[in-house]
Design a protein around this motif. Structure first.
Motif, PDB file in Angstrom:
ATOM      1  N   CYS A  93       0.843  -1.553   0.178  1.00 35.72           N
ATOM      2  CA  CYS A  93      -0.540  -0.043   0.273  1.00 35.72           C
ATOM      3  C   CYS A  93       0.920   1.748   0.182  1.00 35.72           C
ATOM      4  N   TYR A  94       0.018   2.476   0.148  1.00 34.71           N
ATOM      5  CA  TYR A  94       0.576   3.397   0.221  1.00 34.71           C
ATOM      6  C   TYR A  94       0.079   4.226   1.325  1.00 34.71           C
ATOM      7  N   VAL A 137       1.158  12.500  17.131  1.00 35.67           N
ATOM      8  CA  VAL A 137       0.519  10.787  16.876  1.00 35.67           C
ATOM      9  C   VAL A 137       0.956  11.565  15.362  1.00 35.67           C
ATOM     10  N   ILE A 138       1.287  10.780  14.739  1.00 30.57           N
ATOM     11  CA  ILE A 138       1.699  10.019  13.639  1.00 30.57           C
ATOM     12  C   ILE A 138       0.638   9.829  12.600  1.00 30.57           C
ATOM     13  N   ARG A 139      -0.557  10.035  12.468  1.00 34.69           N
ATOM     14  CA  ARG A 139      -1.728   9.277  11.895  1.00 34.69           C
ATOM     15  C   ARG A 139      -1.565   8.930  10.272  1.00 34.69           C
ATOM     16  N   ILE A 140      -1.013   7.529   9.916  1.00 39.30           N
ATOM     17  CA  ILE A 140      -0.527   6.927   8.618  1.00 39.30           C
ATOM     18  C   ILE A 140      -1.961   6.609   8.031  1.00 39.30           C
ATOM     19  N   THR A 141      -2.783   6.939   6.994  1.00 39.45           N
ATOM     20  CA  THR A 141      -3.663   5.826   6.583  1.00 39.45           C
ATOM     21  C   THR A 141      -3.215   5.276   4.703  1.00 39.45           C
ATOM     22  N   THR A 142      -3.799   4.142   5.000  1.00 42.67           N
ATOM     23  CA  THR A 142      -2.740   3.620   3.745  1.00 42.67           C
ATOM     24  C   THR A 142      -3.704   3.319   2.722  1.00 42.67           C
ATOM     25  N   ALA A 143      -3.429   3.119   1.449  1.00 41.62           N
ATOM     26  CA  ALA A 143      -4.363   2.797   0.261  1.00 41.62           C
ATOM     27  C   ALA A 143      -4.094   1.717  -0.969  1.00 41.62           C
ATOM     28  N   SER A 144      -4.491   0.989  -0.927  1.00 44.75           N
ATOM     29  CA  SER A 144      -4.400   0.147  -1.951  1.00 44.75           C
ATOM     30  C   SER A 144      -3.137   0.546  -3.100  1.00 44.75           C
ATOM     31  N   LEU A 145      -2.180  -0.377  -3.107  1.00 41.69           N
ATOM     32  CA  LEU A 145      -1.342  -0.039  -4.594  1.00 41.69           C
ATOM     33  C   LEU A 145      -2.425  -0.234  -6.120  1.00 41.69           C
ATOM     34  N   GLU A 146      -3.452  -1.886  -5.487  1.00 40.70           N
ATOM     35  CA  GLU A 146      -4.063  -2.323  -6.991  1.00 40.70           C
ATOM     36  C   GLU A 146      -5.176  -0.615  -7.450  1.00 40.70           C
ATOM     37  N   ASP A 147      -5.710  -0.467  -6.385  1.00 39.26           N
ATOM     38  CA  ASP A 147      -7.262   0.062  -6.655  1.00 39.26           C
ATOM     39  C   ASP A 147      -7.382   1.615  -5.807  1.00 39.26           C
ATOM     40  N   GLY A 148      -6.729   1.835  -4.471  1.00 42.71           N
ATOM     41  CA  GLY A 148      -6.360   3.078  -3.484  1.00 42.71           C
ATOM     42  C   GLY A 148      -7.569   2.521  -2.600  1.00 42.71           C
ATOM     43  N   SER A 149      -8.090   1.620  -2.678  1.00 40.27           N
ATOM     44  CA  SER A 149      -8.826   1.437  -1.638  1.00 40.27           C
ATOM     45  C   SER A 149      -8.138   1.791  -0.405  1.00 40.27           C
ATOM     46  N   ALA A 150      -8.963   1.670   0.388  1.00 39.08           N
ATOM     47  CA  ALA A 150      -8.399   2.033   2.575  1.00 39.08           C
ATOM     48  C   ALA A 150      -8.473   1.340   2.884  1.00 39.08           C
ATOM     49  N   MET A 151      -6.866   0.543   3.186  1.00 37.70           N
ATOM     50  CA  MET A 151      -6.639  -0.652   4.014  1.00 37.70           C
ATOM     51  C   MET A 151      -6.431  -0.266   5.376  1.00 37.70           C
ATOM     52  N   ASN A 152      -6.016  -0.809   5.963  1.00 36.36           N
ATOM     53  CA  ASN A 152      -6.195  -0.917   7.987  1.00 36.36           C
ATOM     54  C   ASN A 152      -4.760   0.293   7.863  1.00 36.36           C
ATOM     55  N   GLY A 153      -4.948   1.054   8.968  1.00 35.15           N
ATOM     56  CA  GLY A 153      -3.528   2.399   8.972  1.00 35.15           C
ATOM     57  C   GLY A 153      -3.573   2.564  10.455  1.00 35.15           C
ATOM     58  N   ALA A 154      -2.754   3.197  10.915  1.00 34.30           N
ATOM     59  CA  ALA A 154      -2.501   3.002  12.165  1.00 34.30           C
ATOM     60  C   ALA A 154      -1.970   5.170  12.880  1.00 34.30           C
ATOM     61  N   ASN A 155      -1.858   5.214  14.063  1.00 31.50           N
ATOM     62  CA  ASN A 155      -1.691   6.539  14.481  1.00 31.50           C
ATOM     63  C   ASN A 155      -0.391   5.362  15.821  1.00 31.50           C
ATOM     64  N   VAL A 156       0.694   6.349  15.363  1.00 25.29           N
ATOM     65  CA  VAL A 156       2.002   6.789  15.956  1.00 25.29           C
ATOM     66  C   VAL A 156       2.127   6.758  16.923  1.00 25.29           C
ATOM     67  N   GLU A 157       2.003   7.007  18.510  1.00 21.45           N
ATOM     68  CA  GLU A 157       2.612   7.941  19.111  1.00 21.45           C
ATOM     69  C   GLU A 157       3.701   8.150  19.106  1.00 21.45           C
ATOM     70  N   THR A 158       4.164   9.455  19.077  1.00 18.54           N
ATOM     71  CA  THR A 158       4.984  10.296  19.352  1.00 18.54           C
ATOM     72  C   THR A 158       5.618  11.416  20.564  1.00 18.54           C
ATOM     73  N   THR A 159       6.816  11.645  20.463  1.00 14.08           N
ATOM     74  CA  THR A 159       6.702  12.513  20.835  1.00 14.08           C
ATOM     75  C   THR A 159       7.945  14.076  20.219  1.00 14.08           C
ATOM     76  N   LEU A 160       7.557  14.862  19.882  1.00 15.80           N
ATOM     77  CA  LEU A 160       8.213  16.239  19.306  1.00 15.80           C
ATOM     78  C   LEU A 160       9.253  16.262  19.657  1.00 15.80           C
ATOM     79  N   VAL A 161      10.761  16.353  20.623  1.00 14.20           N
ATOM     80  CA  VAL A 161      11.281  17.369  21.045  1.00 14.20           C
ATOM     81  C   VAL A 161      12.116  18.416  20.006  1.00 14.20           C
ATOM     82  N   VAL A 162      11.546  19.848  20.453  1.00 11.98           N
ATOM     83  CA  VAL A 162      12.577  21.160  19.688  1.00 11.98           C
ATOM     84  C   VAL A 162      13.055  22.060  20.716  1.00 11.98           C
TER      85      VAL A 162
END
Length: 165
Positions: A93-94, A137-162
């Protein structure tokens, strides 16, 4: 009367032939549209995504691999920052990335689609951040390589250290 009956039969025959021709044309054009590459899925790829260095040939697991981001360190008060938002090689997926500040629910970055095996390393935030630590949170949305349909994504928790430059 016989002449009128023959004319009616001829007219009905002509109408039936025309209906069959029209139906055949509609079916033909519907099939052409389905096979037309212009109507196929075309991903909106992020032009900032570049090929990543490949790992040491480890086995590729089934499913979608989601990278972790325990923390990301960036410079304060700047919008152009370096980080590594990657879509691992072999994913089916993308990826589209969003960085969302947890405290305010503000989206400060949204990418376009990233192909498997590529990463975005130069990110332009909507605005700079003052020095400090920001849960995000880094929200990762996925789309199938073949037809662009939605697949499982994820919300990845992180800390931005500025940090100050």
């Amino acid at each position: 009367m016989k002449e009128k009956a023959e004319k009616n039969k001829l007219l009905i025959g002509i109408i039936l032939v025309l209906c069959i021709v029209i139906l055949g044309g509609v079916i033909y054009f519907m099939k052409q549209k389905d096979q037309n590459p212009d109507s196929a899925f075309k991903p909106d790829l992020d032009s900032n995504a570049a090929a990543m260095e490949q790992g040491d040939g480890e086995d590729e697991p089934d499913g979608i691999r989601i990278p972790g981001y325990p923390s990301i360190t960036i410079d304060a008060d700047t919008t152009d920052v370096k980080m590594n938002l990657m879509n691992p090689e072999g994913n089916p997926c993308y990826f589209t990335f969003e960085i969302i500040l947890s405290d305010t629910n503000e989206t400060i970055y949204t990418s376009k689609m990233v192909e498997p095996g590529k990463a975005i390393t130069n990110v332009t935030l909507k605005h700079g951040l003052e020095a400090g630590e920001y849960p995000a949170v880094i929200r990762i949305t996925t789309a199938s390589l073949e037809d662009g349909s939605a697949m499982n994504g994820a919300n990845v928790e992180t800390t931005l250290v500025v940090q100050q430059q």
